[in-house]
Design an enzyme around this catalytic site. Structure first.
Site, short mmCIF file in Angstrom:
data_model
loop_
_atom_site.label_atom_id
_atom_site.label_comp_id
_atom_site.label_asym_id
_atom_site.label_seq_id
_atom_site.Cartn_x
_atom_site.Cartn_y
_atom_site.Cartn_z
N HIS A 1 -10.67 6.87 1.45
CA HIS A 1 -9.29 6.77 0.96
C HIS A 1 -9.20 5.68 -0.09
O HIS A 1 -10.03 4.76 -0.12
CB HIS A 1 -8.33 6.43 2.12
CG HIS A 1 -8.60 5.08 2.72
ND1 HIS A 1 -9.60 4.86 3.63
CD2 HIS A 1 -8.02 3.86 2.49
CE1 HIS A 1 -9.63 3.57 3.96
NE2 HIS A 1 -8.69 2.94 3.27
N ASP B 1 -4.53 -0.86 -1.79
CA ASP B 1 -5.83 -0.74 -1.14
C ASP B 1 -6.74 -0.13 -2.21
O ASP B 1 -6.38 0.87 -2.84
CB ASP B 1 -5.65 0.20 0.06
CG ASP B 1 -6.60 -0.07 1.21
OD1 ASP B 1 -6.91 -1.24 1.48
OD2 ASP B 1 -7.03 0.92 1.84
N HIS C 1 -17.46 2.42 0.37
CA HIS C 1 -16.94 1.27 1.14
C HIS C 1 -17.33 1.33 2.61
O HIS C 1 -17.37 2.41 3.22
CB HIS C 1 -15.41 1.21 1.02
CG HIS C 1 -14.82 -0.06 1.51
ND1 HIS C 1 -14.07 -0.15 2.64
CD2 HIS C 1 -14.92 -1.32 1.02
CE1 HIS C 1 -13.70 -1.42 2.82
NE2 HIS C 1 -14.21 -2.14 1.85
N HIS D 1 -10.73 0.60 -2.88
CA HIS D 1 -12.10 0.56 -2.37
C HIS D 1 -13.11 1.23 -3.30
O HIS D 1 -12.80 2.26 -3.92
CB HIS D 1 -12.18 1.34 -1.04
CG HIS D 1 -11.30 0.81 0.06
ND1 HIS D 1 -11.32 -0.50 0.47
CD2 HIS D 1 -10.41 1.45 0.87
CE1 HIS D 1 -10.46 -0.65 1.48
NE2 HIS D 1 -9.89 0.51 1.73
N CYS E 1 -2.07 -2.68 7.54
CA CYS E 1 -1.96 -3.60 6.41
C CYS E 1 -0.68 -4.43 6.41
O CYS E 1 -0.70 -5.59 5.99
CB CYS E 1 -2.17 -2.84 5.11
SG CYS E 1 -3.88 -2.28 4.97
N LYS F 1 -6.96 -5.07 -3.08
CA LYS F 1 -7.71 -5.64 -1.95
C LYS F 1 -8.64 -4.58 -1.39
O LYS F 1 -8.40 -3.39 -1.54
CB LYS F 1 -6.75 -6.12 -0.87
CG LYS F 1 -5.88 -5.01 -0.32
CD LYS F 1 -4.82 -5.52 0.61
CE LYS F 1 -3.99 -4.38 1.15
NZ LYS F 1 -4.74 -3.38 1.93
N ASP G 1 0.79 -1.24 0.00
CA ASP G 1 0.00 0.00 0.00
C ASP G 1 0.82 1.29 0.00
O ASP G 1 0.48 2.24 0.73
CB ASP G 1 -0.96 0.00 1.20
CG ASP G 1 -1.99 -1.13 1.15
OD1 ASP G 1 -1.93 -1.96 0.23
OD2 ASP G 1 -2.85 -1.19 2.05
C1 VGL Z 1 -4.72 0.76 5.61
C2 VGL Z 1 -6.28 1.70 6.98
C3 VGL Z 1 -7.25 1.53 6.02
C4 VGL Z 1 -3.29 0.35 5.41
C5 VGL Z 1 -5.68 0.56 4.64
O1 VGL Z 1 -2.84 0.27 4.24
O2 VGL Z 1 -2.60 0.12 6.42
N1 VGL Z 1 -5.02 1.31 6.77
N2 VGL Z 1 -6.94 0.95 4.86
ZN ZN Z 2 -8.40 0.90 3.29
#
Ligand code: VGL
Ligand code: ZN
Length: 203
Positions: free
Chosen positions: A84, A49, A55, A51, A154, A109, A11
């Site tokens: 996000h 990430d 979401h 979404h 993550c 994901k 990510d």
């Molecule tokens: C993440 C919060 C929400 C991450 C992803 O990549 O750690 N954290 N979505």
């Molecule tokens: Zn996320």
């Protein structure tokens, strides 16, 4: 690096870096570290990430709730985040300076509106597989080295699930940064240690 070890870059996206919707403190600092690190691996996986705009993990979808609170969902407690990494937006793009041209796999994901997925392997229902375990197994990978954002979400969930799928896992700490919500960073290291994830400064 030996051919049975893959680097998993978690990510490293615009929204998790400076100016992004869910900026991780000092998140940009991982980019040059990862660019240099990745050269040592034949097999590199990048995660994104990714979404839909509505979401379930977005506080905006839950009237009266603010970002960084927690609500119960069918699969367990869910932290609510600012919107996000909405699929196909600039915020979801990989960091513009991330340079890993030989990465063979981009694992997205969190695309199911109703289920979050911190982990690159298993969604938050703890049942639905992304398929990454199979991809790695098909290539004879026995160990994953993890880096990226955020250490305590993550990266940690992916490392823990790597162990569940029988892989060795090492988290390369200087190539990660955390969010640290209410002690989440220390708690995530505790959980990773307990699961046999190695915490390393270099590989
Ligand atoms: C993440 C919060 C929400 C991450 C992803 O990549 O750690 N954290 N979505
Ligand atoms: Zn996320």
């Amino acid at each position: 690096m030996d051919s049975r070890t893959a680097l998993v870059v978690i990510d490293v996206q615009a929204d998790f870096c400076a100016g992004g919707a869910l900026a991780v403190p000092d998140g940009d600092a991982v980019v040059p570290v990862i660019n240099a690190l990745a050269r040592h691996y034949q097999t590199v996986v990048i995660t994104q990430d990714w979404h839909p705009a509505n979401h379930v993990s977005f506080a905006s979808q839950h009237p009266g709730q603010d970002p960084f609170g927690t609500i119960p969902l069918a699969y367990g407690p869910q932290v609510l985040w600012p919107d996000h990494c909405v699929m196909d937006t600039a915020g979801a793009a990989l960091h513009r300076d991330l340079h890993v041209p030989h990465a063979a796999m981009i694992q997205r994901k969190g695309s199911n509106r109703l289920i979050d997925s911190y982990s690159a392997f298993l969604e938050a229902d703890r049942t639905t597989r992304t398929g990454l375990d199979g991809w790695l197994a098909a290539r004879g990978i026995e160990r994953v080295d993890l880096c990226g954002l955020a250490t305590d979400y993550c990266v940690a969930w992916s490392a823990l699930d790597a162990r569940r799928f029988g892989l060795e896992a090492r988290v390369i700490e200087p190539a990660c940064r955390g969010i640290d919500l209410e002690g989440s960073l220390a708690a995530s290291w505790q959980a990773m240690m307990a699961a046999g994830v190695a915490r390393v400064a270099s590989v």
